[in-house]
Design a protein around this motif. Structure first.
Motif, mmCIF file in Angstrom:
data_model
loop_
_atom_site.group_PDB
_atom_site.id
_atom_site.type_symbol
_atom_site.label_atom_id
_atom_site.label_comp_id
_atom_site.label_asym_id
_atom_site.label_seq_id
_atom_site.Cartn_x
_atom_site.Cartn_y
_atom_site.Cartn_z
ATOM 1 N N GLU A 125 33.235 33.904 51.987
ATOM 2 C CA GLU A 125 33.577 35.291 51.710
ATOM 3 C C GLU A 125 34.573 35.394 50.563
ATOM 4 O OE1 GLU A 125 32.886 39.338 53.325
ATOM 5 O OE2 GLU A 125 31.852 37.448 53.046
ATOM 6 N N SER A 128 32.788 35.227 47.200
ATOM 7 C CA SER A 128 32.030 36.461 46.960
ATOM 8 C C SER A 128 32.952 37.604 46.563
ATOM 9 C CB SER A 128 31.235 36.833 48.217
ATOM 10 O OG SER A 128 30.280 35.839 48.524
ATOM 11 N N GLN A 129 34.061 37.740 47.272
ATOM 12 C CA GLN A 129 34.992 38.826 46.970
ATOM 13 C C GLN A 129 35.656 38.621 45.610
ATOM 14 O OE1 GLN A 129 37.698 39.265 50.271
ATOM 15 N NE2 GLN A 129 36.044 39.577 51.743
ATOM 16 N N ALA A 131 34.367 37.072 43.033
ATOM 17 C CA ALA A 131 33.372 37.340 41.998
ATOM 18 C C ALA A 131 33.171 38.833 41.783
ATOM 19 C CB ALA A 131 32.037 36.674 42.370
ATOM 20 N N ARG A 132 33.305 39.622 42.875
ATOM 21 C CA ARG A 132 33.091 41.073 42.777
ATOM 22 C C ARG A 132 34.375 41.830 42.462
ATOM 23 N NH1 ARG A 132 29.877 39.948 47.578
ATOM 24 N NH2 ARG A 132 31.604 40.702 48.869
ATOM 25 N N GLY A 133 35.495 41.116 42.375
ATOM 26 C CA GLY A 133 36.758 41.766 42.084
ATOM 27 C C GLY A 133 37.288 42.611 43.219
ATOM 28 N N GLU A 134 36.893 42.298 44.443
ATOM 29 C CA GLU A 134 37.304 43.072 45.604
ATOM 30 C C GLU A 134 38.636 42.562 46.161
ATOM 31 O OE1 GLU A 134 32.720 43.865 47.179
ATOM 32 O OE2 GLU A 134 34.092 42.584 48.314
ATOM 33 N N THR A 165 42.287 34.192 39.935
ATOM 34 C CA THR A 165 41.217 34.448 38.976
ATOM 35 C C THR A 165 41.439 33.578 37.742
ATOM 36 O OG1 THR A 165 41.033 36.742 39.737
ATOM 37 C CG2 THR A 165 40.081 36.217 37.586
ATOM 38 N N ASP A 181 28.666 31.170 46.622
ATOM 39 C CA ASP A 181 28.241 31.755 45.357
ATOM 40 C C ASP A 181 29.159 31.249 44.246
ATOM 41 O OD1 ASP A 181 26.296 33.233 46.693
ATOM 42 O OD2 ASP A 181 27.663 34.908 47.033
ATOM 43 N N ALA A 183 31.595 32.088 40.967
ATOM 44 C CA ALA A 183 32.425 33.133 40.374
ATOM 45 C C ALA A 183 32.760 32.714 38.960
ATOM 46 C CB ALA A 183 33.695 33.333 41.198
ATOM 47 N N ARG A 324 30.037 43.933 59.082
ATOM 48 C CA ARG A 324 29.545 42.775 58.331
ATOM 49 C C ARG A 324 29.272 41.566 59.213
ATOM 50 N NH1 ARG A 324 33.783 41.410 53.905
ATOM 51 N NH2 ARG A 324 35.208 41.648 55.658
#
Length: 348
Positions: A125, A128-129, A131-134, A165, A181, A183, A324
């Motif tokens: 998780e 994924s977060q 990579a999405r900037g969450e 990052t 995934d 990033a 989720r």
């Protein structure tokens, strides 16, 4: 630890598995490493961490034990004592990017290299977060608006996410045995448990099966009655005799399992990957979706032990489970390699 003796690499761990994975990461490296244990209050976790600390010292690491949650003033004392070393360290290794404690420490460091080692399925998780900037939120947290504490801590969490990052002046590595995934800019290094296999085993394999516990009830994801029924069904179907408790499982639940299933409840003194590798261990290891369905096949590579995973039925989820939860748990099972999938449970 003073400024003059600050290590090149500073590792922060809060669980036995995190410390195990620091050992795995360091296995083929020659870094000057100091491990800082941000000790939790849970007795079982503390016991496993002390055993893992002994192994780390045996491998030549310096280990600093911090009673980081030992009272209202403990966090300030811990952070104050670590500030100089944090500013001077060339590399920071962390096991839990979702930890508020770790996020606060990350705002102090100016290290050019950051490494995230596995803390289990949460690593999936995290990537994924990122990579999405969450914002960084654990998968089992209920969806919806953040609470008051989340809002107060939001600036620190955002700063920590920026530190995690990659940039022109900072590298980020994720050392993991999980399928993740990618990033942008993040280096993913595979953890194949080479240190564990070199240090322990191969194990003596017994007949029958062993069952691995999970803390999904304790985190509010799975209903306790449904979980106990599932354990009973699995044990009967596969002839399981032992139940290896997760370190976060409650004493009340474990007592209930012992009474209603007849299984021998084992509280491991080390992470299960090491327990299984040392043996004795059943020829079949039964598990619900969790980290071990990814790690045990690697730790037990070259043996005849089979890992089997039982999916979580949607009917087992509580009303408070995160929206989720079902998708995430299905993904944990579906991406596991070298495991046997148990699609359904026999009736109890």
């Amino acid at each position: 630890m003073n400024a003059a003796s600050a290590p090149a690499t500073l590792a922060f761990v809060e669980s036995p598995v995190q410390l195990l994975n620091v050992l795995e990461w360091a296995h083929t490296k020659t870094h000057d490493i100091t491990v800082v244990v941000l000790s939790p209050t849970d007795p079982m976790t503390r016991g496993q961490l002390r055993r893992m600390a002994e192994l780390a010292r045996g491998d030549g690491m310096r280990v600093r034990w911090e009673e980081a949650r030992g009272g209202p003033g403990a966090p300030f004392q811990t952070i104050g004592g670590l500030a100089s070393a944090l500013r001077r360290a060339e590399r920071i290794v962390i096991g839990d990017p979702f930890s508020r404690y770790v996020q606060l420490l990350l705002t102090i460091t100016s290290a050019r290299d950051l490494v995230v080692v596995d803390d289990g399925t949460a690593t999936m998780e995290f990537i994924s977060q990122l990579a999405r900037g969450e914002r960084l939120v654990r998968w089992h947290r209920r969806g919806g608006r953040p609470g008051a504490r989340d809002i107060l801590f939001a600036p620190v969490s955002a700063a920590a996410r920026r530190r995690l990052t990659p940039s022109a002046t900072r590298t980020v590595e994720v050392f993991t045995s999980m399928p993740v995934d990618t990033a942008p800019g993040v280096t993913v290094t595979a953890n194949d448990f080479a240190w564990t296999r070199a240090r322990f085993g191969p194990p003596r394999i017994t007949g029958g099966a062993d069952l691995v516990g999970t803390s999904l009830v304790e985190t509010g994801v799975v209903d306790a009655d449904q979980y106990v029924a599932a354990v009973i069904a699995l044990a009967r179907a596969h002839g399981a005799t032992r139940y290896f408790a997760h370190r976060r499982e409650s004493t009340h639940k474990l007592h209930r399992l012992a009474v209603e299933t007849g299984l021998e409840i084992v509280r491991p003194e080390l992470p299960l990957e090491l327990i299984a590798r040392r043996g004795p261990i059943g020829r079949t290891i039964l598990s619900f979706p969790s980290t071990v369905v990814h790690t045990l096949p690697l730790a037990l590579a070259g043996t005849d032990v089979k890992v089997a995973v039982c999916d979580i039925d949607p009917d087992w989820l509580t009303a408070h489970a995160s929206p989720r939860a079902q998708g995430f748990l299905a993904g944990v099972t579906g991406t596991a390699r070298d495991v046997h999938r148990l699609q359904s449970l026999p009736a109890t």
